[in-house]
Design a protein around this motif. Structure first.
Motif, short mmCIF file in Angstrom:
data_model
loop_
_atom_site.label_atom_id
_atom_site.label_comp_id
_atom_site.label_asym_id
_atom_site.label_seq_id
_atom_site.Cartn_x
_atom_site.Cartn_y
_atom_site.Cartn_z
N LEU A 392 -29.06 -28.11 -14.09
CA LEU A 392 -27.68 -27.72 -13.77
C LEU A 392 -27.35 -28.03 -12.32
CD1 LEU A 392 -27.48 -24.29 -15.66
CD2 LEU A 392 -26.33 -26.43 -16.28
N GLU A 393 -28.36 -27.90 -11.41
CA GLU A 393 -28.12 -28.22 -9.99
C GLU A 393 -27.77 -29.69 -9.82
OE1 GLU A 393 -30.61 -26.54 -11.16
OE2 GLU A 393 -30.30 -24.53 -10.31
N ILE A 395 -26.30 -31.53 -12.06
CA ILE A 395 -24.93 -31.69 -12.57
C ILE A 395 -23.92 -31.24 -11.53
CG2 ILE A 395 -23.29 -30.87 -14.30
CD1 ILE A 395 -25.57 -30.72 -16.29
N ALA A 396 -24.20 -30.08 -10.87
CA ALA A 396 -23.27 -29.55 -9.87
C ALA A 396 -23.13 -30.50 -8.70
CB ALA A 396 -23.74 -28.18 -9.40
N ALA A 397 -24.26 -31.09 -8.24
CA ALA A 397 -24.21 -32.03 -7.11
C ALA A 397 -23.41 -33.27 -7.48
CB ALA A 397 -25.62 -32.40 -6.68
N ALA A 399 -21.12 -33.52 -9.83
CA ALA A 399 -19.72 -33.14 -10.02
C ALA A 399 -19.00 -33.03 -8.69
CB ALA A 399 -19.64 -31.82 -10.79
N ALA A 400 -19.69 -32.46 -7.68
CA ALA A 400 -19.07 -32.36 -6.35
C ALA A 400 -18.82 -33.74 -5.77
CB ALA A 400 -19.96 -31.53 -5.43
N ASN A 405 -14.00 -30.57 -11.16
CA ASN A 405 -14.10 -29.11 -11.23
C ASN A 405 -14.66 -28.71 -12.59
OD1 ASN A 405 -13.86 -26.39 -10.91
ND2 ASN A 405 -11.63 -26.32 -11.07
N LEU A 406 -15.84 -28.07 -12.59
CA LEU A 406 -16.49 -27.64 -13.83
C LEU A 406 -16.52 -26.13 -13.95
CD1 LEU A 406 -19.51 -30.13 -13.91
CD2 LEU A 406 -17.36 -30.29 -15.16
N GLY A 409 -18.02 -23.50 -17.33
CA GLY A 409 -19.32 -23.86 -17.86
C GLY A 409 -19.43 -23.81 -19.37
N THR A 510 -23.71 -24.02 -22.01
CA THR A 510 -23.95 -24.49 -20.64
C THR A 510 -23.62 -25.97 -20.59
OG1 THR A 510 -26.25 -25.16 -20.97
CG2 THR A 510 -25.86 -22.85 -20.41
N LEU A 511 -23.50 -26.48 -19.40
CA LEU A 511 -23.18 -27.89 -19.22
C LEU A 511 -24.30 -28.80 -19.70
CD1 LEU A 511 -21.48 -27.71 -15.71
CD2 LEU A 511 -20.36 -28.00 -17.93
#
Length: 768
Positions: A392-393, A395-397, A399-400, A405-406, A409, A510-511
């Motif tokens: 997930l980390e 994915i977040a990086a 996405a940023a 904007n996610l 979730g 979850t993503l």
């Protein structure tokens, strides 16, 4: 890279500070010269005033002497004696002794009248205060000029008529005591002009009495004084010989008309008396005259010298302090851009040109990134749908980076198909499809702001609908999607004659499950094509039944990636999802169950080929444990065994990862211990040393040591400084330089921040 202490920039700063320092110095010099001139004028004026005061006293005394003769001229007893005729040898002894008593008190009121006599020509008698000489020869024996004989004395003094006549300074014997006197002579009565006179008053003024009036100039200034009459004859002198005084009076180098002027090393002051015609001249040594001015000069030069030294030191310090950052920046610029341009331009032009180039390049890069952002966003969505992310980390990086904007979730993945264009590949059809997709995207964006979309082929759109748990339930969210898509389908058909079909997978929690929901949407869309349905269909409503097990390839890849990343909880969640699917929605035969278990065991055995696992002592144990999983067991039991194996695998991987991180953190610590005294030691240089990105080592060091790299560097420097402070060999400024601080001020602030006390206080507390 150490910054050279003396550079062109440093010199430019220093010259600027020196110019600023010189300006007040020039003003101070002008003020100093003005002060010297004023002090000199005051000293000259004081000397003139002193000489004038001596002149006034002397002339007042001479007026008193002249007044003494006038009183005698009016004395009736003396007039009687002057007019008496000598009868043979008879002498008016009584009258003479009476006059002696009358004139005696005059000598007590004026020291100029201490030595005088009155000569009566009719009796040829001389009487003084307290004595009378009936023969002038007797007086001459005790009181006479050394250069005049008796006859000459009688002829020049007693035998002539005198009218306030002054005899210049001459050697005189008084009771066998030699001195120099100035003689004042007046004949009585006052209107005696020719021939002999009845009486003559002669006052011998001792040169010492006159000189005492000039003593102030000699005592105060160490100078000399000289008084001469109108003919240049000496009346009085002090501190100078008569020969030197005459030479001065006749010197062509001295302007006789000036009141004050410098002659050789003396200030010569000349005053001409309007009453007597005497010339008063005094000399004051230049050194004494300028004593006050010299004090001002010495004080001014001392203060100016100290100010220049302190100003120079401050200029050196400020020049280095202000030029050091520019030099460091210049060094970085030279490393990255080379030294081209410095030969024809100065450092400031070089910096300006390269910084302008950097800003321009950065702006161009920003514009290019903005232009590429849609492509980056589309690439991110395709990777998310393909299940390429392991955590997930990650994915977040990503996405940023893609500015996506996610929030939430959770949600659904759907595929929107434009019907009737399958197999049509002409340019006109493709252009029409592109326009239709664009219209659909615009309409969907206006309907749902949180909707993410990407193209799938020429006639399809993939939609990721995100929902907020706290805002709506699953049923409400599904109803809202149905209404939105139904409205879009009606609009598309009524305005553009385009029919739509949409298929949705199950809700992802979850993503990491987005790819699974996307796969279900694809299966549902295939079902709509096979069944000929052209509507909105959900995976759960598709009614597809299968006797095969559920373990898609993307799910296997996600499980492998998650375990490799050391994420046991996510891996166990994937296994749980697989087991739930196969237990709830599939009726597995023993053969299908055995194949499913075999697939899961194969996935785990693939992971044993990892380098981190091959070197582990648990490799053989884990391999036997995987092989020992029995397909005959309950799926729940199999799931628990697999979860245990996942825990062990992730533990080994994380241990190896932590060891690698600990080793990198140790390398950073060793490099800091070797280079802490370098004031140019930065995170960039540390990253270069360990060959890792700056942000990476910053986060890694923080995770391993629970302290930032900069804080650790400061702690090492302060610990070394504290050790040096416990000795007496170094000053605080020297210690600051030795432990890597550019200035003692920044060192003191850092030391107090870490140790709680100032360096000087710490040293005092150690040696108490």
């Amino acid at each position: 890279m150490a910054v050279p202490k003396y550079t062109t920039i440093f010199r430019k700063f220093l010259v600027s500070y020196l110019i600023i320092l010189i300006i007040p110095s020039i003003a101070g010099y002008v003020s100093y010269r003005t002060s010297i001139s004023v002090t000199q004028s005051i000293s000259i004026e004081n000397s003139v005033t002193q000489l004038q005061r001596s002149q006034e006293i002397l002339e007042r005394r001479m007026v008193e002497v002249e007044g003494f003769t006038r009183q005698l001229a009016l004395n009736p007893d003396l007039n009687k004696l002057m007019n008496e005729q000598k009868n043979g040898d008879e002498i008016n002894v009584y009258g003479i002794w009476s006059m002696v008593k009358q004139v005696t008190p005059f000598s007590q009121t004026n020291d100029f009248l201490q030595n005088y006599f009155i000569y009566l020509s009719n009796y040829d008698v001389i009487f003084t205060q307290g004595s009378a000489y009936f023969r002038p020869e007797h007086y001459y024996q005790n009181f006479h000029y050394t250069d005049l004989s008796l006859d000459e004395w009688k002829d020049e003094v007693l035998g002539r008529t005198h009218s306030s006549e002054m005899m210049p300074l001459r050697s005189f014997m008084s009771n066998k005591k030699q001195s120099s006197v100035v003689t004042y002579m007046q004949s009585l009565p006052l209107d005696s002009f020719s021939g002999s006179s009845p009486a003559t008053v002669v006052v011998m003024i001792d040169e010492e009495h006159i000189s005492n009036l000039l003593a102030g100039l000699e005592d105060r200034y160490g100078g000399w004084a000289h008084i001469s009459d109108a003919q240049g004859n000496t009346i009085g002198l002090r501190g100078i010989t008569e020969a030197a005084a005459r030479q001065l009076s006749t010197s062509t180098e001295l302007d006789q008309t000036k009141r004050s002027q410098f002659y050789h090393d003396d200030l010569v002051i000349t005053i001409q008396s309007d009453t007597s015609g005497w010339t008063y001249r005094a000399g004051v040594p230049r050194q004494v005259l300028m004593e006050n001015a010299n004090q001002i000069k010495h004080m001014t030069w001392m203060v100016t010298g100290i100010a220049l030294v302190l100003g120079l030191l401050a200029g050196l310090l400020l020049s280095y302090r202000n030029s050091a950052p520019i030099n460091r920046l210049l060094g970085v610029m030279k490393e990255h851009f080379g030294k081209d341009g410095l030969a024809e331009r100065n450092e400031y032009d070089f910096l300006q040109g390269n910084i302008s180039k950097m800003i321009t390049s950065n702006r161009q890069l920003e514009l290019e990134l903005e232009r590429q952002l849609p492509l980056v966003r589309d690439g991110f969505l395709k990777r998310l749908l393909a299940g390429e992310f392991r955590t997930l980390e990650e994915i977040a990086a990503a996405a940023a980076q893609a500015d996506v904007n996610l929030a939430g979730g959770e949600g659904h993945v759907g595929i929107l198909r434009i019907n009737g264009y399958s197999g049509m590949d002409s340019i006109d059809i493709l252009n029409e499809l592109s326009a239709a997709r664009l219209i659909m995207k615009q309409a969907l964006s206006e309907t749902e702001e949180s909707l993410l979309m990407t193209d799938l082929g020429s006639d399809r759109l993939v939609m990721i609908w995100l929902e907020q748990k706290e805002q709506t339930s699953g049923a409400d969210f599904r109803k809202r999607l149905n209404e939105a898509l139904a409205g879009l389908a009606r609009t598309a058909y009524s305005e553009y004659k385009v029919s739509l079909s949409a298929a949705f997978g199950e809700c992802f929690q979850t993503l990491m499950d987005v790819s699974h929901s996307y796969e279900q949407a694809g299966q549902t869309l295939e079902y709509t094509e096979l069944s000929g349905m052209q509507s909105i269909l959900w995976f759960s409503d598709s009614g597809r039944e299968t006797a095969t097990y559920y373990y898609p390839l993307d799910m296997e890849q996600r499980l492998i990636s998650t375990i490799r990343a050391g994420e046991p909880e996510e891996a166990k969640r994937i296994v749980s999802a697989v087991m739930d699917k196969n237990s709830d929605q599939h009726q597995l035969s023993p053969e299908m169950k055995q194949q499913l278990v075999g697939e899961l065991k194969g996935t785990l055995l693939k992971l044993l080929d990892q380098k981190a696992l091959i070197q582990s002592e648990l490799l053989h144990t884990l391999k036997n444990q995987i092989i020992g999983i029995q397909a005959a067991d309950m799926l729940l039991d199999i799931q628990q065994e697999i979860n245990g194996i996942i825990e062990a695998l992730c533990g080994i991987i994380n241990s190896k990862k932590n060891n690698a991180h600990i080793q990198i953190a140790g390398d950073i610590k060793r490099f800091i211990a070797e280079s802490y005294n370098d004031s140019e030691l930065t995170l960039y240089r540390i990253a270069e040393k360990v060959e890792r990105p700056e942000k990476y080592i910053s986060q890694l060091f923080k995770e391993v040591t629970d302290i930032n790299v900069s804080d650790y560097l400061e702690m090492v420097r302060i610990e070394r400084a504290a050790a040096l402070l416990r000795t007496e060999g170094c000053t605080v400024d020297e210690i600051a330089s030795r432990v890597g601080y550019n200035s003692s001020h920044s060192f003191r602030r850092a030391f107090k921040r870490v140790m709680g006390v100032a360096p000087s206080s710490y040293r005092q507390s150690i040696h108490i």
